[in-house]
Motif scaffolding. Structure first.
Motif, PDB file in Angstrom:
ATOM      1  N   VAL A   1      10.645  29.467  24.898  1.00 12.67           N
ATOM      2  CA  VAL A   1       9.825  29.542  23.687  1.00 12.67           C
ATOM      3  C   VAL A   1       8.486  30.170  24.062  1.00 12.67           C
ATOM      4  O   VAL A   1       7.760  29.649  24.906  1.00 12.67           O
ATOM      5  CB  VAL A   1       9.605  28.140  23.066  1.00 12.67           C
ATOM      6  CG1 VAL A   1       8.725  28.233  21.823  1.00 12.67           C
ATOM      7  CG2 VAL A   1      10.936  27.492  22.733  1.00 12.67           C
TER       8      VAL A   1
ATOM      9  N   ASP B   1       6.048  31.079  21.751  1.00 19.26           N
ATOM     10  CA  ASP B   1       5.056  30.907  20.693  1.00 19.26           C
ATOM     11  C   ASP B   1       4.750  29.417  20.548  1.00 19.26           C
ATOM     12  O   ASP B   1       5.653  28.612  20.316  1.00 19.26           O
ATOM     13  CB  ASP B   1       5.586  31.468  19.372  1.00 19.26           C
ATOM     14  CG  ASP B   1       4.575  31.312  18.254  1.00 19.26           C
ATOM     15  OD1 ASP B   1       4.638  30.295  17.544  1.00 19.26           O
ATOM     16  OD2 ASP B   1       3.711  32.192  18.102  1.00 19.26           O
TER      17      ASP B   1
ATOM     18  N   GLU C   1       5.846  27.548  17.353  1.00 18.72           N
ATOM     19  CA  GLU C   1       7.271  27.205  17.344  1.00 18.72           C
ATOM     20  C   GLU C   1       7.541  26.002  18.237  1.00 18.72           C
ATOM     21  O   GLU C   1       8.299  25.096  17.867  1.00 18.72           O
ATOM     22  CB  GLU C   1       8.099  28.410  17.809  1.00 18.72           C
ATOM     23  CG  GLU C   1       9.565  28.115  18.085  1.00 18.72           C
ATOM     24  CD  GLU C   1      10.356  27.657  16.867  1.00 18.72           C
ATOM     25  OE1 GLU C   1      11.469  27.138  17.054  1.00 18.72           O
ATOM     26  OE2 GLU C   1       9.863  27.802  15.723  1.00 18.72           O
TER      27      GLU C   1
ATOM     28  N   ARG D   1       6.333  22.907  16.511  1.00 14.44           N
ATOM     29  CA  ARG D   1       7.279  22.521  15.466  1.00 14.44           C
ATOM     30  C   ARG D   1       8.477  21.804  16.053  1.00 14.44           C
ATOM     31  O   ARG D   1       8.915  20.772  15.543  1.00 14.44           O
ATOM     32  CB  ARG D   1       7.742  23.757  14.679  1.00 14.44           C
ATOM     33  CG  ARG D   1       8.677  23.429  13.519  1.00 14.44           C
ATOM     34  CD  ARG D   1       9.397  24.649  13.000  1.00 14.44           C
ATOM     35  NE  ARG D   1      10.299  25.248  13.979  1.00 14.44           N
ATOM     36  CZ  ARG D   1      11.477  24.735  14.321  1.00 14.44           C
ATOM     37  NH1 ARG D   1      11.905  23.606  13.790  1.00 14.44           N
ATOM     38  NH2 ARG D   1      12.236  25.350  15.205  1.00 14.44           N
ATOM     39  N   ARG D   2       9.006  22.339  17.157  1.00 18.38           N
ATOM     40  CA  ARG D   2      10.159  21.706  17.805  1.00 18.38           C
ATOM     41  C   ARG D   2       9.824  20.300  18.288  1.00 18.38           C
ATOM     42  O   ARG D   2      10.636  19.385  18.159  1.00 18.38           O
ATOM     43  CB  ARG D   2      10.630  22.555  18.997  1.00 18.38           C
ATOM     44  CG  ARG D   2      11.298  23.852  18.615  1.00 18.38           C
ATOM     45  CD  ARG D   2      11.799  24.538  19.863  1.00 18.38           C
ATOM     46  NE  ARG D   2      12.455  25.789  19.573  1.00 18.38           N
ATOM     47  CZ  ARG D   2      13.324  26.373  20.395  1.00 18.38           C
ATOM     48  NH1 ARG D   2      13.616  25.818  21.557  1.00 18.38           N
ATOM     49  NH2 ARG D   2      13.882  27.528  20.073  1.00 18.38           N
TER      50      ARG D   2
END
Length: 198
Positions: free
Chosen positions: A111, A113, A116, A119-120
Motif C-alpha cells: 500500500v 497511499d 488507503e 482506511r484499511r
C-alpha cells in the motif's frame, strides 16, 4: 517483518511483536483500559497458552468462543476484560481470514497511499480512527512502513519525537516518559478549565 520493539517491556513478548504482524495488531487491539505494557504482552501470553510460537489468525478464528475466552481469563488474565477482548480478538482474526487470507501483513503490504492504509486499518474490527492513526504512526516510525502522506494521515501521532502513547515507546525507559507526558497534558488541560463557582 523483524524489528526491535519495546512495547511490552518483556524480551519474549517484544520479539513476537517485532516479527509477527498479527501479534502487533492484537496488541494494539488490547491496548485499552490496561497499561500499554500489559496489552502488548498479551499476544505472547495467548500464543503460549495455545502452545504455539506465533499467533495464527486461522487458528484463533476457529477456536470455540467459550474456550478462547477461558484461555484469556486464566490467571493472570490477559486483559482487564478478558471475555469481551477474547471476542474482539476472534472478530479481528475472522476479518483477517475473510479479507486477507489470514495474513495480517497484507493489510499494509504494497500500500503506497496513507489514506488507503488508514482506511484499511479503520475497517479492522475494534480499531476506529484513533487506534488506526496510532498504529499507522507506530508502523511509520518503528517498522519502516512509510507510504506517501503517512505523517498527515497519522495526525498528531505522526509528529517527530512524539511521546504520545504507543508510537513513543522506543526503549526500556519510555513507558514512564509517555505516562509523565500524559499526566502533564492532563494537568495542563485542568489548569485551562474555568473554575467552578461555589
Amino acid at each position: 517483518m523483524d524489528v526491535t520493539l519495546h512495547l511490552a517491556q518483556d524480551p519474549r513478548a517484544d520479539a513476537l511483536l517485532g516479527r509477527s504482524p498479527l501479534a502487533a495488531l492484537v496488541g494494539m487491539l488490547l491496548d485499552q483500559q490496561v497499561p500499554t505494557e500489559r496489552a502488548f504482552k498479551g499476544p505472547r501470553t495467548v500464543a503460549d497458552r495455545l502452545g504455539a510460537d506465533d499467533l495464527d489468525a486461522h487458528d484463533i478464528a476457529a477456536q470455540d468462543p467459550e474456550d478462547f475466552a477461558a484461555l484469556l481469563s486464566e490467571k493472570p488474565a490477559v486483559h482487564r476484560y478478558p471475555g469481551s477482548m477474547a471476542q474482539r480478538v476472534q472478530q479481528l482474526c475472522r476479518y483477517l481470514v475473510e479479507h486477507y487470507d489470514g495474513d495480517a501483513e497484507l493489510v499494509w503490504k504494497g500500500v503506497d497511499d496513507s489514506r488507503e492504509l488508514l482506511r484499511r486499518l479503520e475497517d479492522l474490527p475494534g480499531f476506529g480512527r484513533q487506534r488506526a492513526q496510532i498504529f499507522l504512526a507506530l508502523f511509520g516510525r518503528r517498522l519502516g512502513v512509510q507510504p506517501a502522506g503517512r505523517s498527515e494521515a497519522a495526525d498528531v501521532y505522526g509528529e517527530p519525537d512524539s511521546v504520545r502513547p504507543v508510537p513513543g515507546l522506543t526503549g526500556p525507559a519510555s513507558p514512564a516518559e509517555v505516562r509523565a507526558h500524559q499526566r502533564g497534558r492532563r494537568t495542563a488541560a485542568k489548569a485551562l478549565r474555568p473554575a467552578r463557582r461555589g
